[in-house]
Enzyme design. Structure first.
Site, PDB file in Angstrom:
ATOM      1  N   SER A   1       0.575  -1.210  -0.119  1.00  0.00           N
ATOM      2  CA  SER A   1      -0.050   0.059   0.146  1.00  0.00           C
ATOM      3  C   SER A   1       0.788   0.957  -0.483  1.00  0.00           C
ATOM      4  O   SER A   1       0.460   2.538  -0.553  1.00  0.00           O
ATOM      5  CB  SER A   1      -1.054   0.484   0.945  1.00  0.00           C
TER       6      SER A   1
ATOM      7  N   ASN B   1       3.013   2.654   6.194  1.00  0.00           N
ATOM      8  CA  ASN B   1       2.393   1.488   6.223  1.00  0.00           C
ATOM      9  C   ASN B   1       2.569   0.397   7.964  1.00  0.00           C
ATOM     10  O   ASN B   1       2.289   0.145   7.152  1.00  0.00           O
ATOM     11  CB  ASN B   1       2.053   1.211   5.579  1.00  0.00           C
ATOM     12  N   PHE B   2       3.325   0.743   9.031  1.00  0.00           N
ATOM     13  CA  PHE B   2       3.870   0.324   9.732  1.00  0.00           C
ATOM     14  C   PHE B   2       2.182  -0.296  11.209  1.00  0.00           C
ATOM     15  O   PHE B   2       1.467   0.939  11.093  1.00  0.00           O
ATOM     16  CB  PHE B   2       4.689   0.328  10.643  1.00  0.00           C
TER      17      PHE B   2
ATOM     18  N   ASP C   1      -5.067  -2.912  -0.873  1.00  0.00           N
ATOM     19  CA  ASP C   1      -3.701  -2.228  -0.673  1.00  0.00           C
ATOM     20  C   ASP C   1      -3.343  -1.016  -1.720  1.00  0.00           C
ATOM     21  O   ASP C   1      -3.451   0.399  -1.606  1.00  0.00           O
ATOM     22  CB  ASP C   1      -2.316  -2.602  -1.242  1.00  0.00           C
TER      23      ASP C   1
END
Length: 378
Positions: A18, A98-99, A171
């Site tokens: 993503s 995008n953690f 995503d």
């Protein structure tokens, strides 16, 4: 050609699909996208192989989604490396990650911390399910999000098991939505000097993707049901769907049943009125399906084409690539690797001033640009 985001610096702390998908589009638009990677392992997506295909010790998928970017290797647990990262933040226009929730906060790189370094920063974070609630720490993997969002009950027909879309659709959608709002926030920063905190999730993107279904459900309180055969959209009446012919398949889009029958000349279809196209959807589709089996795709395309009806053949990728319609789009480009090896991928699907956006610049090796980036900060 000067691209719209020439001069913009994007720091990509993102991994897998993503976030890197957003970075890819920003790079296509001219931004300088710098991946911040672990010095030894790199970004986790380097090991996410598709069909077990690898290029230079990284997955082909990584090379596809990270072309045209730079790499800066930094161990965020080391103070010296963090100082370099903070210098980069001070010069950057955009930060993406995008953690899972809490990871960047523990690193001291959450929005408030980054904003203190650079007040005009555009900070875009992508999660699986949002920053709060019981799902926030669940793995934000596309198939899992499709399954939770109800999307798996929109594909296939009524008696089929839940069927996911065969793509990382959450995503891709979320990454491209991030691009839209990043660009809007860059306009705001240009006008006001103030930054923006953007929060997106795959779950919200997939719910938004299904807005027609949800809106229908909210009003009727009935879950849309897939057609029992030839389903293509649970909200649409017959004849909408994909049908088998004597030698292939045809896609038939929305149209009055009797308009289609002008081409089909099916006596059994004469029994159905237009207002029955949804209430008797399955019956009508069954009649159409049986009739189409009596002739070839070419025969039906000639008859429907003469009436300018919305009917198309169903092609696989090899058949599509052989068509003039595909060839004139010029959707393919070659990426040139350091050892002069090459592989083919798709290009950015947008033209700017009638010019295709292509680049043969490959995905970077881990830390490939450390020296040049550090020199630019000195």
């Amino acid at each position: 050609m000067g691209l719209p985001l020439d001069g913009m610096i994007v720091l990509e702390f993102s991994q897998y699909l993503s976030g890197p998908c957003a970075g890819l589009r920003l790079a296509d638009l001219g931004a300088r996208v710098i991946k911040i990677e672990h010095p030894e392992k790199g970004e986790a997506g380097r090991k996410l192989a598709i069909k077990n295909l690898w290029v230079d010790n990284s997955s082909l998928l990584f090379h596809t989604i990270n072309r045209n970017k730079e790499s800066f290797a930094a161990d965020l647990n080391k103070e010296e490396d963090m100082q370099w990262v903070k210098q980069l933040i001070a010069k950057a226009h955009v930060v993406t990650h995008n953690f899972r929730p809490g990871v960047m906060e523990r690193r001291g790189l959450d929005y408030e911390a980054v904003r203190r370094i650079n007040p005009s920063i555009v900070y875009a974070q992508i999660s699986g399910y949002g920053e709060k609630g019981p799902w926030k720490n669940k793995p934000g993997q596309d198939l899992l999000v499709q399954s939770l969002s109800g999307l798996a009950y929109t594909t296939g027909s009524f008696h089929d098991a839940p069927t996911p879309l065969g793509l990382g659709i959450g995503d891709y959608l979320c990454g491209n939505q991030a691009v839209q709002f990043i660009i809007a926030a860059l306009v705001k920063a240009r006008k006001t000097g103030r930054g923006t905190w953007l929060q997106l999730s795959l779950m919200e993107s997939l719910i938004d993707f299904q807005f027609e279904f949800f809106t229908t459900y909210f009003q009727s309180r009935k879950v849309p049901e897939r057609a029992r055969l030839n389903n293509a959209n649970a909200l649409l009446s017959a004849p909408y769907g994909i049908y088998r012919t004597a030698n292939g398949y045809l896609a038939i889009a929305m149209m009055p049943v009797q308009t289609l029958n002008k081409a089909l000349q099916c006596a059994a279809l004469n029994a159905y009125a237009e207002e029955e196209a949804f209430s008797k959807r399955d019956e009508i589709k069954s009649v159409i399906a049986g009739h189409l089996l009596t002739q070839t795709s070419e025969y039906w395309l000639e008859r429907t084409g003469a009436l300018d009806l919305w009917v198309m053949p169903v092609l696989d990728w090899e058949q599509m690539r052989a068509t003039g319609g595909y060839q004139v789009l010029d959707m393919e480009q070659e990426i040139v690797l350091k050892n002069n090896r090459r592989f083919t991928t798709t290009r950015c699907p947008v033209r700017i001033n009638n010019t295709l956006l292509k680049s043969d610049r490959p995905a970077p090796a881990i830390g490939e640009h450390n020296d040049s980036i550090k020199r630019s900060l000195a």
